[in-house]
Motif scaffolding. Sequence first.
Motif, PDB file in Angstrom:
ATOM      1  N   THR A   2       0.823  -1.081  -0.119  1.00  0.00           N
ATOM      2  CA  THR A   2       0.011   0.083  -0.086  1.00  0.00           C
ATOM      3  C   THR A   2       0.917   1.147   0.045  1.00  0.00           C
ATOM      4  O   THR A   2       0.527   2.279  -0.601  1.00  0.00           O
ATOM      5  N   HIS A   3       2.021   1.109   0.668  1.00  0.00           N
ATOM      6  CA  HIS A   3       2.826   2.524   0.934  1.00  0.00           C
ATOM      7  C   HIS A   3       3.478   2.626  -0.600  1.00  0.00           C
ATOM      8  O   HIS A   3       3.601   3.737  -1.053  1.00  0.00           O
ATOM      9  N   LEU A   4       3.903   1.457  -1.002  1.00  0.00           N
ATOM     10  CA  LEU A   4       4.427   1.839  -2.631  1.00  0.00           C
ATOM     11  C   LEU A   4       3.437   2.288  -3.447  1.00  0.00           C
ATOM     12  O   LEU A   4       3.689   3.319  -4.228  1.00  0.00           O
ATOM     13  N   LEU A   5       2.279   2.243  -3.447  1.00  0.00           N
ATOM     14  CA  LEU A   5       1.220   2.482  -4.321  1.00  0.00           C
ATOM     15  C   LEU A   5       0.908   4.013  -3.965  1.00  0.00           C
ATOM     16  O   LEU A   5       0.905   4.940  -4.859  1.00  0.00           O
ATOM     17  N   GLN A   6       1.028   4.203  -2.696  1.00  0.00           N
ATOM     18  CA  GLN A   6       0.905   5.830  -2.240  1.00  0.00           C
ATOM     19  C   GLN A   6       1.970   6.616  -2.874  1.00  0.00           C
ATOM     20  O   GLN A   6       1.809   7.565  -3.244  1.00  0.00           O
ATOM     21  N   MET A   7       3.331   5.871  -2.826  1.00  0.00           N
ATOM     22  CA  MET A   7       4.425   6.756  -3.258  1.00  0.00           C
ATOM     23  C   MET A   7       4.339   6.645  -4.796  1.00  0.00           C
ATOM     24  O   MET A   7       4.795   7.909  -5.293  1.00  0.00           O
ATOM     25  N   GLY A   8       3.593   6.017  -5.387  1.00  0.00           N
ATOM     26  CA  GLY A   8       3.266   6.021  -6.905  1.00  0.00           C
ATOM     27  C   GLY A   8       2.447   7.130  -7.410  1.00  0.00           C
ATOM     28  O   GLY A   8       2.537   7.470  -8.483  1.00  0.00           O
ATOM     29  N   ALA A   9       1.538   7.738  -6.400  1.00  0.00           N
ATOM     30  CA  ALA A   9       0.898   8.656  -6.758  1.00  0.00           C
ATOM     31  C   ALA A   9      -0.274   8.460  -7.731  1.00  0.00           C
ATOM     32  O   ALA A   9      -0.729   9.221  -8.422  1.00  0.00           O
ATOM     33  N   PHE A  10      -0.799   7.154  -7.505  1.00  0.00           N
ATOM     34  CA  PHE A  10      -1.931   7.015  -8.508  1.00  0.00           C
ATOM     35  C   PHE A  10      -3.120   7.690  -8.519  1.00  0.00           C
ATOM     36  O   PHE A  10      -3.306   7.662  -7.184  1.00  0.00           O
ATOM     37  N   ALA A  11      -3.562   8.242  -9.345  1.00  0.00           N
ATOM     38  CA  ALA A  11      -4.902   8.864  -9.328  1.00  0.00           C
ATOM     39  C   ALA A  11      -6.059   7.901  -8.718  1.00  0.00           C
ATOM     40  O   ALA A  11      -5.945   6.669  -8.955  1.00  0.00           O
ATOM     41  N   LYS A  12      -7.114   8.689  -8.164  1.00  0.00           N
ATOM     42  CA  LYS A  12      -8.094   7.757  -7.486  1.00  0.00           C
ATOM     43  C   LYS A  12      -9.104   6.796  -8.530  1.00  0.00           C
ATOM     44  O   LYS A  12      -9.452   5.868  -8.068  1.00  0.00           O
ATOM     45  N   ASP A  13      -8.685   7.193  -9.755  1.00  0.00           N
ATOM     46  CA  ASP A  13      -9.452   6.382 -10.823  1.00  0.00           C
ATOM     47  C   ASP A  13      -8.419   5.645 -11.839  1.00  0.00           C
ATOM     48  O   ASP A  13      -8.870   5.288 -12.711  1.00  0.00           O
ATOM     49  N   ALA A  14      -7.104   5.169 -11.250  1.00  0.00           N
ATOM     50  CA  ALA A  14      -6.035   4.738 -12.124  1.00  0.00           C
ATOM     51  C   ALA A  14      -6.501   3.149 -12.495  1.00  0.00           C
ATOM     52  O   ALA A  14      -7.369   2.669 -11.522  1.00  0.00           O
ATOM     53  N   LEU A  15      -5.822   2.734 -13.488  1.00  0.00           N
ATOM     54  CA  LEU A  15      -5.797   1.431 -13.637  1.00  0.00           C
ATOM     55  C   LEU A  15      -4.479   0.709 -13.617  1.00  0.00           C
ATOM     56  O   LEU A  15      -3.551   1.264 -14.094  1.00  0.00           O
ATOM     57  N   VAL A  16      -4.361  -0.041 -12.860  1.00  0.00           N
ATOM     58  CA  VAL A  16      -2.907  -0.845 -12.511  1.00  0.00           C
ATOM     59  C   VAL A  16      -2.884  -2.091 -12.987  1.00  0.00           C
ATOM     60  O   VAL A  16      -3.939  -3.060 -12.756  1.00  0.00           O
TER      61      VAL A  16
END
Length: 206
Positions: A2-16
């Motif tokens: 979760t921390h890594l995803l937060q660091m990636g600054a993914f938009a709230k509607d991102a597709l990962v």
Amino acid sequence: MTHLLQMGAFAKDALVLDSFAGSGSTAHALLKLNRSDGGHRRFILCETMDYAQTLTAERVRRVMAGYGDRDKEKAGLGGGFDFYTVGEPIFLPDENLNETVGTDAIRAYVAYSEGIPSGDQTTAENPHSPYLLGLNRETAWIFHYEPDRATRLDMEFLSGLRFGADTGASKPGTVIIYADRCLLSAAFMAKHGIIFKKIPRDITRF
């Protein structure tokens, strides 16, 4: 995760996309992040190992619905997903076509690998040839394939192609033809804009 995803600054509607899903930790972390900040992030997980359904997908289901008993119970994070399998591979380990997938699947793969635009693709029911994959003003793509016999690119085959006249399409400058064997000379093909490509399969069995 979760921390890594937060660091990636993914938009709230991102597709990962996670191409090596493993146990499904990426999906778990995204669902957790969505719960914490009200996001609507989506995910695509890919996994080739045989535990994809029993471990990876099952973990995602439990995380969404909730799991555990009594004092160890974990509330579900919500969400939904679909699980798909891609079926048999197009190619065998020896790099020959896996002909058990069927002619339609093989035709679709060749059309994709040739980059034929969807608007130029044809079905076997066309006025030019049942082997035609695609056609535009510049190029015709022909897949001369039969499941139960080896095919040949020769004058007899060429004479069966229908371009011009009442078909409403003139012969394009380039004709790409797949077959098992080519019996035409290089000079003839160069003169008439024909490119031969060998179908990758074991024809010794015919």
